[in-house]
Design a protein around this motif. Structure first.
Motif, PDB file in Angstrom:
ATOM      1  N   GLY A   1     -34.403  12.049 -10.766  1.00  0.00           N
ATOM      2  CA  GLY A   1     -35.730  11.442 -10.683  1.00  0.00           C
ATOM      3  C   GLY A   1     -36.785  12.133 -11.522  1.00  0.00           C
ATOM      4  O   GLY A   1     -36.494  12.812 -12.512  1.00  0.00           O
ATOM      5  N   SER A   2     -38.024  11.966 -11.082  1.00  0.00           N
ATOM      6  CA  SER A   2     -39.184  12.446 -11.829  1.00  0.00           C
ATOM      7  C   SER A   2     -39.201  13.971 -11.942  1.00  0.00           C
ATOM      8  O   SER A   2     -38.945  14.681 -10.968  1.00  0.00           O
ATOM      9  CB  SER A   2     -40.461  11.960 -11.144  1.00  0.00           C
ATOM     10  OG  SER A   2     -41.591  12.645 -11.625  1.00  0.00           O
TER      11      SER A   2
ATOM     12  N   LEU B   1     -41.930  15.688 -12.497  1.00  0.00           N
ATOM     13  CA  LEU B   1     -43.107  16.145 -11.750  1.00  0.00           C
ATOM     14  C   LEU B   1     -42.799  16.253 -10.260  1.00  0.00           C
ATOM     15  O   LEU B   1     -43.261  17.175  -9.581  1.00  0.00           O
ATOM     16  CB  LEU B   1     -44.280  15.184 -11.982  1.00  0.00           C
ATOM     17  CG  LEU B   1     -44.881  15.200 -13.392  1.00  0.00           C
ATOM     18  CD1 LEU B   1     -46.005  14.181 -13.503  1.00  0.00           C
ATOM     19  CD2 LEU B   1     -45.402  16.599 -13.745  1.00  0.00           C
ATOM     20  N   LYS B   2     -41.994  15.327  -9.739  1.00  0.00           N
ATOM     21  CA  LYS B   2     -41.606  15.403  -8.332  1.00  0.00           C
ATOM     22  C   LYS B   2     -40.720  16.629  -8.079  1.00  0.00           C
ATOM     23  O   LYS B   2     -40.850  17.312  -7.059  1.00  0.00           O
ATOM     24  CB  LYS B   2     -40.873  14.130  -7.911  1.00  0.00           C
ATOM     25  CG  LYS B   2     -41.779  12.913  -7.783  1.00  0.00           C
ATOM     26  CD  LYS B   2     -40.996  11.687  -7.342  1.00  0.00           C
ATOM     27  CE  LYS B   2     -41.913  10.472  -7.199  1.00  0.00           C
ATOM     28  NZ  LYS B   2     -41.160   9.257  -6.789  1.00  0.00           N
TER      29      LYS B   2
ATOM     30  N   ARG C   1     -38.215   9.273  -2.946  1.00  0.00           N
ATOM     31  CA  ARG C   1     -37.316   9.576  -4.073  1.00  0.00           C
ATOM     32  C   ARG C   1     -37.582  10.969  -4.644  1.00  0.00           C
ATOM     33  O   ARG C   1     -37.557  11.179  -5.858  1.00  0.00           O
ATOM     34  CB  ARG C   1     -37.410   8.503  -5.158  1.00  0.00           C
ATOM     35  CG  ARG C   1     -37.068   7.103  -4.662  1.00  0.00           C
ATOM     36  CD  ARG C   1     -37.073   6.082  -5.785  1.00  0.00           C
ATOM     37  NE  ARG C   1     -36.006   6.325  -6.758  1.00  0.00           N
ATOM     38  CZ  ARG C   1     -34.742   5.939  -6.591  1.00  0.00           C
ATOM     39  NH1 ARG C   1     -34.382   5.322  -5.481  1.00  0.00           N
ATOM     40  NH2 ARG C   1     -33.841   6.178  -7.517  1.00  0.00           N
ATOM     41  N   CYS C   2     -37.853  11.902  -3.738  1.00  0.00           N
ATOM     42  CA  CYS C   2     -37.994  13.311  -4.117  1.00  0.00           C
ATOM     43  C   CYS C   2     -36.726  14.039  -3.696  1.00  0.00           C
ATOM     44  O   CYS C   2     -36.376  14.044  -2.508  1.00  0.00           O
ATOM     45  CB  CYS C   2     -39.203  13.956  -3.428  1.00  0.00           C
ATOM     46  SG  CYS C   2     -40.789  13.307  -3.959  1.00  0.00           S
TER      47      CYS C   2
ATOM     48  N   ARG D   1     -36.122  12.759 -22.345  1.00  0.00           N
ATOM     49  CA  ARG D   1     -36.519  12.173 -21.063  1.00  0.00           C
ATOM     50  C   ARG D   1     -35.886  10.792 -20.881  1.00  0.00           C
ATOM     51  O   ARG D   1     -35.438  10.432 -19.790  1.00  0.00           O
ATOM     52  CB  ARG D   1     -38.043  12.057 -20.981  1.00  0.00           C
ATOM     53  CG  ARG D   1     -38.758  13.383 -20.834  1.00  0.00           C
ATOM     54  CD  ARG D   1     -40.232  13.194 -20.571  1.00  0.00           C
ATOM     55  NE  ARG D   1     -40.466  12.575 -19.274  1.00  0.00           N
ATOM     56  CZ  ARG D   1     -41.670  12.307 -18.793  1.00  0.00           C
ATOM     57  NH1 ARG D   1     -42.748  12.595 -19.508  1.00  0.00           N
ATOM     58  NH2 ARG D   1     -41.815  11.752 -17.606  1.00  0.00           N
TER      59      ARG D   1
ATOM     60  N   ASP E   1     -33.234   9.923 -17.914  1.00  0.00           N
ATOM     61  CA  ASP E   1     -33.480   8.841 -16.959  1.00  0.00           C
ATOM     62  C   ASP E   1     -32.290   7.872 -16.903  1.00  0.00           C
ATOM     63  O   ASP E   1     -31.932   7.386 -15.833  1.00  0.00           O
ATOM     64  CB  ASP E   1     -34.748   8.065 -17.337  1.00  0.00           C
ATOM     65  CG  ASP E   1     -36.007   8.909 -17.146  1.00  0.00           C
ATOM     66  OD1 ASP E   1     -35.936   9.895 -16.390  1.00  0.00           O
ATOM     67  OD2 ASP E   1     -37.041   8.574 -17.749  1.00  0.00           O
TER      68      ASP E   1
END
Length: 501
Positions: A164-165, A167-168, A430-431, A490, A494
């Protein structure tokens, strides 16, 4: 000769009746957990941590290690038979393994997965034995600044390899670091962030956090999204692959072993990354790429070898540096601390029987898995029909009893409930919780080495830049961050993690 004498010590330790018994229990439990979708090795080891407090250190760590690499074996069974990977690292196996099963070659697919896993596990365990002592010698030269920079690299890598992200994932690491600060200041003795609760003076209970975030949260998610899958119910036969099958699997197994052995050392989930990397490599190197997704043998042999090799080599940074490469290794660090063992390079010198006993037990455990798994496939298939509503009350009761038994502290049960709900919320957002656990484990060590290095450097922050090893590790950390944020990287990242979901 020194390696041979060390391995002899390891096999004599792992070969005792008591340790053989716990190794057997570990691999059977691991296979069972891998077969039952939705539980996972991380949650299981978190739940069993309280029990290990009552065992001898060597026996407990051998059992926990067996659960980890046993789960990699078991995960392939459900991936092949019901198109539902028991472990995340077996997700790729489901693509071609399930198609082989639908064509009546379930036995062949399971045998290929087991044999590839055994070979990869054996080779990667040999690599652990070969590189363990040299890396330990290097680690003994590390000071506080080097350890701080190494942990920064580990945390940055876990962010880069998290699902996932980015940043998360960064937020999860920071949250873990903050939770690790709860308790008492290591130098001043002043209480901090404990909300005035004396029971948290020594910090949050690692077992309670791990069981809550991974165990209870997974149960809640499974109860919410329980689905029925088509199980291949025809009798699994013809377990022995044909000569053509053997020829088709040799090269993928060798490549998968090499990929997994290298990527397993990386923090953040090298076994998962290794299986996807292996599948991509096999598809690109195949003369018939159109077969992938329709029952290609290489699509089973390569990823299964890679994820098992990755699981074994993830023990290298744990045993040599005391640094966990993934959430399971973080739990192993917790198990060592519970037993009064300080993880790091001194373990090999101070407790050689434990150090080499764990390594030797990996060979024994891999052999047990091959001998046990194939004859018991019928039993594993029957277990898949057990309703989850029968399993979850038993699991939750064992979790609560186990956590309370560590300190007989009711606040630990409150912590389990809180972190269970927190973990569920994180999953819904979704973390990925894995970076949180790594941050929580590494946080206190990171802080201790930061402050020690600053004291030794008389408050000069350039002490981290004037030491060559520390500077190199910090540059690598920065490079990883820069690479991850590159647009092309990135995008590719993804795509990979979208496929794995």
């Amino acid at each position: 000769m020194e390696l041979l004498s060390n391995l002899a010590l390891g096999f004599s330790t792992a070969g005792s009746l008591e340790n053989l018994f716990f190794c057997l229990i570990g691999v059977i439990l691991g296979t069972l957990i891998g077969v039952l979708p939705g539980i996972g090795a991380t949650a299981t080891i978190a739940m069993l941590l309280p029990i290990t407090f009552q065992l001898e250190p060597v026996s407990s760590l051998i059992m926990l290690a067996g659960i980890y690499y046993g789960a990699q074996y078991g995960g392939s069974t459900t991936a092949i038979l019901i198109n539902l990977p028991g472990e995340s690292s077996s997700a790729v196996t489901a693509i071609d393994g399930y198609q082989m099963a639908r064509k009546g070659k379930a036995g062949t697919a399971l045998a290929i997965a087991a044999l590839g896993s055994f070979f990869a596990g054996s080779v990667s365990t040999l690599l652990v034995a070969i590189f363990a002592i040299p890396l330990t010698v290097v680690a003994l030269k590390f000071g506080a600044a080097e350890y701080f920079s190494l942990m920064v690299l580990g945390l940055v890598s876990s962010i880069a390899l998290a699902h996932g992200s980015i940043l998360k994932a960064l937020a999860m690491v920071v949250t873990g670091l903050l939770l690790g600060l709860v308790g008492t200041d290591i130098y001043t003795g002043a209480p901090r962030f404990n909300l005035g609760i004396r029971e948290y003076a020594d910090g949050l209970n690692f077992v309670a956090l791990a069981v809550g975030v991974f165990g209870i949260a997974e149960i809640l998610r499974n109860l919410e999204g329980e689905v029925q899958r088509e199980v291949i119910k025809t009798k699994v036969s013809s377990l022995l692959p044909s000569k053509e099958d053997f020829r088709a699997m040799i090269a993928p197994v060798l490549r998968g072993t090499a990929i997994g052995s290298a990527l397993g050392i990386l923090p953040g989930g090298g076994a998962i990354l290794a299986s996807f990397a292996s599948y991509t490599v096999e598809k690109k190197m195949s003369k018939h790429p159109e077969e992938f997704g329709h029952g290609a043998i290489a699509g089973v042999a390569g990823p299964e070898s890679a994820n098992n090799a990755g699981a074994q080599t993830s023990f290298i940074p744990l045993l040599t540096l005391g640094i966990p490469a993934n959430p399971v290794m973080a739990l192993m660090v917790g198990a060592m601390i519970i037993q009064g063992i300080v993880p790091g390079p001194n373990v090999a010198a101070e407790q050689p029987a434990l150090f080499w006993g764990i390594i030797a037990s990996m060979w024994i455990g891999n052999l047990m898995l091959v001998i046990l798994n194939l004859p018991l496939i019928g039993l594993w298939v029957k277990l898949l029909t057990v309703p989850y509503y029968v399993l979850f009350p038993i699991i939750m009761a064992m979790c609560s009893i186990g956590v309370y038994s560590v300190n007989s502290n009711v606040y630990d049960l409150y912590a389990v409930a809180f972190f269970g709900l927190l973990g569920y919320v994180l999953l819904k957002l979704r973390c990925e919780p894995a970076p949180l656990l790594l941050g929580f484990v590494l946080g206190p060590m990171l802080e201790e080495n930061l402050r020690r290095a600053m004291i030794l450097g008389r408050g000069d922050p350039t002490t981290f830049l004037t030491r060559p090893i520390s500077l190199t590790l910090l540059i690598l950390s920065l490079a990883v961050l820069v690479v991850v944020f590159l647009p092309q990287v990135r995008k590719k990242r993804d795509e990979v993690f979208t496929e794995s979901d």
